[in-house]
Design a protein around this motif. Sequence first.
Motif, PDB file in Angstrom:
ATOM      1  N   ILE A  21      36.004  48.799  54.536  1.00  0.00           N
ATOM      2  CA  ILE A  21      36.953  48.710  55.974  1.00  0.00           C
ATOM      3  C   ILE A  21      37.693  47.473  55.920  1.00  0.00           C
ATOM      4  CG2 ILE A  21      36.758  48.977  58.279  1.00  0.00           C
ATOM      5  CD1 ILE A  21      33.745  49.891  57.776  1.00  0.00           C
ATOM      6  N   GLN A  22      38.979  47.603  56.293  1.00  0.00           N
ATOM      7  CA  GLN A  22      39.791  46.462  56.237  1.00  0.00           C
ATOM      8  C   GLN A  22      40.665  46.266  57.591  1.00  0.00           C
ATOM      9  OE1 GLN A  22      42.060  45.491  52.872  1.00  0.00           O
ATOM     10  NE2 GLN A  22      43.320  43.957  53.834  1.00  0.00           N
ATOM     11  N   ALA A  23      40.553  45.201  58.218  1.00  0.00           N
ATOM     12  CA  ALA A  23      41.031  45.271  59.576  1.00  0.00           C
ATOM     13  C   ALA A  23      42.497  44.661  59.374  1.00  0.00           C
ATOM     14  CB  ALA A  23      40.093  44.435  60.572  1.00  0.00           C
ATOM     15  N   LEU A  24      43.487  45.167  60.152  1.00  0.00           N
ATOM     16  CA  LEU A  24      44.794  44.580  60.113  1.00  0.00           C
ATOM     17  C   LEU A  24      45.138  44.352  61.570  1.00  0.00           C
ATOM     18  CD1 LEU A  24      47.353  43.563  58.984  1.00  0.00           C
ATOM     19  CD2 LEU A  24      47.891  45.896  58.268  1.00  0.00           C
ATOM     20  N   THR A  67      54.336  42.681  55.977  1.00  0.00           N
ATOM     21  CA  THR A  67      54.131  42.265  54.637  1.00  0.00           C
ATOM     22  C   THR A  67      52.642  42.783  54.316  1.00  0.00           C
ATOM     23  OG1 THR A  67      55.353  40.464  54.584  1.00  0.00           O
ATOM     24  CG2 THR A  67      53.468  40.297  52.935  1.00  0.00           C
ATOM     25  N   GLN A  68      51.620  42.584  55.127  1.00  0.00           N
ATOM     26  CA  GLN A  68      50.130  43.315  54.843  1.00  0.00           C
ATOM     27  C   GLN A  68      50.278  44.721  54.634  1.00  0.00           C
ATOM     28  OE1 GLN A  68      47.566  41.239  53.975  1.00  0.00           O
ATOM     29  NE2 GLN A  68      48.449  39.299  54.276  1.00  0.00           N
ATOM     30  N   LEU A  69      50.984  45.280  55.593  1.00  0.00           N
ATOM     31  CA  LEU A  69      50.919  46.803  55.400  1.00  0.00           C
ATOM     32  C   LEU A  69      51.374  47.018  54.167  1.00  0.00           C
ATOM     33  CD1 LEU A  69      52.114  47.958  58.725  1.00  0.00           C
ATOM     34  CD2 LEU A  69      50.383  48.699  57.598  1.00  0.00           C
ATOM     35  N   THR A 116      48.838  46.566  51.337  1.00  0.00           N
ATOM     36  CA  THR A 116      47.621  47.078  51.470  1.00  0.00           C
ATOM     37  C   THR A 116      47.371  48.630  51.342  1.00  0.00           C
ATOM     38  OG1 THR A 116      46.911  45.177  52.885  1.00  0.00           O
ATOM     39  CG2 THR A 116      45.269  47.240  52.811  1.00  0.00           C
ATOM     40  N   VAL A 117      48.403  49.298  51.891  1.00  0.00           N
ATOM     41  CA  VAL A 117      48.382  50.614  52.117  1.00  0.00           C
ATOM     42  C   VAL A 117      48.255  51.394  50.741  1.00  0.00           C
ATOM     43  CG1 VAL A 117      49.677  52.858  52.354  1.00  0.00           C
ATOM     44  CG2 VAL A 117      49.536  50.934  54.087  1.00  0.00           C
ATOM     45  N   PRO A 118      49.014  51.017  49.518  1.00  0.00           N
ATOM     46  CA  PRO A 118      48.603  51.713  48.185  1.00  0.00           C
ATOM     47  C   PRO A 118      47.269  51.725  47.832  1.00  0.00           C
ATOM     48  CG  PRO A 118      50.651  50.314  48.094  1.00  0.00           C
ATOM     49  CD  PRO A 118      50.092  49.884  49.476  1.00  0.00           C
ATOM     50  N   GLN A 119      46.462  50.504  48.194  1.00  0.00           N
ATOM     51  CA  GLN A 119      45.096  50.335  47.763  1.00  0.00           C
ATOM     52  C   GLN A 119      43.974  51.031  48.462  1.00  0.00           C
ATOM     53  OE1 GLN A 119      44.496  46.108  48.070  1.00  0.00           O
ATOM     54  NE2 GLN A 119      46.624  45.884  46.975  1.00  0.00           N
TER      55      GLN A 119
END
Length: 352
Positions: free
Chosen positions: A75-78, A150-152, A155-158
């Motif tokens: 779980i990753q929080a953005l 930038t973070q989106l 991270t999304v492809p992962q």
Amino acid sequence: MTEQRLQDILAGFGRARVLVVGDFFLDKYLVMDAALTEESIETGLDAYQVVEKRIAPGAAGNVCANLAALGAGHIQALGIIGQDGEGFELRNCLHALGVDTESLLPMLDCQTPTYTKPMLRTQGVERELHRLDMKNHAPISAKAEAMLLTQLRRTVPQVDAVVVGDQVQLRNSGVVTDVVREELCRLAQRHPHVFFLADSRERIDEFRQMWIKPNRHEALRACGQSAQAMLAIPELVAAGRALAARNGRPVFMTLAEDGILSIHDQISLVPTLPQAGPIDICGAGDSTMASLVLALCSGARPDEAAMLGNIVASITVQQIGVTGKASQAQVLARFRAAGAQFQPRCLELIPS
């Protein structure tokens, strides 16, 4: 759904990598003992005595808490929090749940959104008084928005799924600004194998190329109808179909005690489970979001995912004075107790 099918779906939860994007709140319960109330010397008003404090992640943070309780793999929080005490407490709560907070960005020009809930305890029974909200009422900075984008993109492809929690009602004052939402829509179209599931209090009709979870009032408002209308199921199905056609993805419409409408190639009404005793609906939508997305990641059909959502919500609403969570063991036990009558009802014969 059989018990074996449910176990197969639950077994896949541990492989799911989920990114939670949105407004992370701190839920702070301050428990005051009525018997200890003093009179303020300065004002003559009651000075309530706090004897207990309970804190937990709220809003998008509560989605993370429910994902963790259900056994999600990663779980990753953005999102954005303030560099304040509430932000420190929120990050610690998420760390304790095993949530990756590397993309939870601390900013000096904002405060950590916080719901402070005074609970007055009288002879062992608690009741909630007027809530105190800390929210940001100005648009977030261009710098914060650029960092989120930038973070989106990184991270999304992962991940296997992206959950979007758009909690803040004032436009562009929360994490899901117009710019961030448009980027989410582009990423959802660019990565069709990633499940995008969005929940929004005010703007559910502005999400495209992703699954959405409005309640009946949000869905009707998005279709230009009275949010207070108590329409029959066919009219609600028509609203759900309109939303699904508009955003290009299926819809889960929550109907409180009437269940969930799963609007996909097949339209199903998934019933709720009977409740006994007092309930607390705080956070029920977050627990439903977590179970929906994990079920979809595990290969569940939309109606099966909706069943999981209702089972989990039936557990969390029975946890009074807290934002509840449910474990896989509790889900299985509740399913067994419900028996064979808890099954979706196909509504394919409702005319378009």
